[in-house]
Design a protein around this motif. Sequence first.
Motif, PDB file in Angstrom:
ATOM      1  N   PRO A   1       0.735  -1.201  -0.193  1.00 33.05           N
ATOM      2  CA  PRO A   1       0.004   0.217   0.155  1.00 33.05           C
ATOM      3  C   PRO A   1       0.727   1.173   0.025  1.00 33.05           C
ATOM      4  N   ILE A   2       0.500   2.395  -0.578  1.00 34.40           N
ATOM      5  CA  ILE A   2       1.119   3.570  -0.746  1.00 34.40           C
ATOM      6  C   ILE A   2       1.433   4.200   0.740  1.00 34.40           C
ATOM      7  N   TRP A   3       0.590   4.003   1.577  1.00 31.44           N
ATOM      8  CA  TRP A   3       0.885   4.753   3.061  1.00 31.44           C
ATOM      9  C   TRP A   3       2.042   3.866   3.478  1.00 31.44           C
ATOM     10  N   LYS A   4       2.031   2.775   3.153  1.00 30.44           N
ATOM     11  CA  LYS A   4       3.208   1.782   4.069  1.00 30.44           C
ATOM     12  C   LYS A   4       4.513   2.159   3.283  1.00 30.44           C
ATOM     13  N   SER A   5       4.457   2.359   1.917  1.00 28.69           N
ATOM     14  CA  SER A   5       5.867   2.465   1.379  1.00 28.69           C
ATOM     15  C   SER A   5       6.450   3.906   1.796  1.00 28.69           C
ATOM     16  N   LEU A   6       5.356   4.851   1.881  1.00 32.28           N
ATOM     17  CA  LEU A   6       5.720   5.938   2.004  1.00 32.28           C
ATOM     18  C   LEU A   6       6.416   6.087   3.552  1.00 32.28           C
ATOM     19  N   TRP A   7       5.825   5.409   4.468  1.00 32.86           N
ATOM     20  CA  TRP A   7       6.458   5.331   5.758  1.00 32.86           C
ATOM     21  C   TRP A   7       7.826   4.740   5.893  1.00 32.86           C
ATOM     22  N   ARG A   8       7.916   3.705   5.314  1.00 32.43           N
ATOM     23  CA  ARG A   8       9.080   2.818   5.229  1.00 32.43           C
ATOM     24  C   ARG A   8      10.453   3.633   4.821  1.00 32.43           C
TER      25      ARG A   8
END
Length: 383
Positions: free
Chosen positions: A341-348
């Motif tokens: 998910p985009i939010w997860k990639s952004l956070w990581r």
Amino acid sequence: MHLKSCPLYIQQQNPVSSNTVNLNHIESSESSLDSTKLPFTLQDLKAAIPAECFQPNVAKSLFYFIRDILIIGLLYAVANYLDSWFFWPIFWLMQGTMFWALFVVGHDCGHQSFSKHKWLNDLIGHLSHTPILVPYHGWRISHRTHHKNTGNIDNDESWYPVTESQYQEMPLAQKIGRYYVFLLAYPVYLFKRSPNKEGSHFSPNSPLFKPAEKWDIITSTTLWLGMVALLGFLTYQWGWMWLLKNYAAPYIVFVIWLDLVTFLHHTEPELPWYRGEDWTFLKGAISSIDRDYGFVNHIHHDIGTHVAHHIFLNIPHYNLLKATEAIKPIMGEYFHKSEEPIWKSLWRSAISCHFVPDTGGQVYYTSNNKYSRELLRGNRQQS
């Protein structure tokens, strides 16, 4: 999701001075002795893609431009007809997203992949970019620099990493801007460029541009100032609340989209960056990653399909999916795609990608964050 780090061949690449990357030159220089270290060449990739993918269709290109304009106009009509604070936030999200979609149309124009006619590309580019306060030629030229040097720590233009020593010496205000409010960075980039580089996208004397590009920059800057003046006049007529509701809020959403997507194109813990002779055009081009934005994919013209775009930037956006499917079997594990998910990639990426080592020809992002360093170490050992 694991991206494998593979030893790619090493070869010197000469810079290209045209408005777009000279593919014939690259094909010639990228296919010499070191190709044995890589199971494919640029020619292999090009041969795998159907020839029609490289041909812009003016009618189709204009359709997407007109479609975006009509949707933007419709959203303005509905928002001002309802004039409800229940709808305005919805309008801001939708309109800011459409501003971003319109930017992507201008992005094709900047690459001359909108059509085969430079005058039409530049016309639609200005019509797409000026209303959203992007200086078309200034951005087009700096973006050209990015494509010619993708993955090169020293010469890339967009979202390139700083070294560990640079990170340690970075002023607090700059760290906050780069690592905590980076989704609002684009306007600052237009005026001040990126860390450790100087130049404005509005000045013909900027080191970003050549003397021969002076009038292009003057043209774009003049049109940009005209748009600012128009917004100022409308604000004078109808007040600051009109500006906030109709333009400022959607513009902020647009900036967030632009920074989010471009950040995630090239900021990924397992993507390599290169120095000196370890860098080549092809190695840099494939050091990007495709991402899935769900239902937004079609709205913003599949801009998340980014690997094929960096290898062959003259492919129109509506042909990128087909081209990507053609090159994936050739590239194999060298093709990078995230299913997160985009939010997860952004956070990581935000917590893991702070700097790269001061030395080394092929390096990766790391961080002072203990948790993220352990996570990255485990992922790379598995790869």
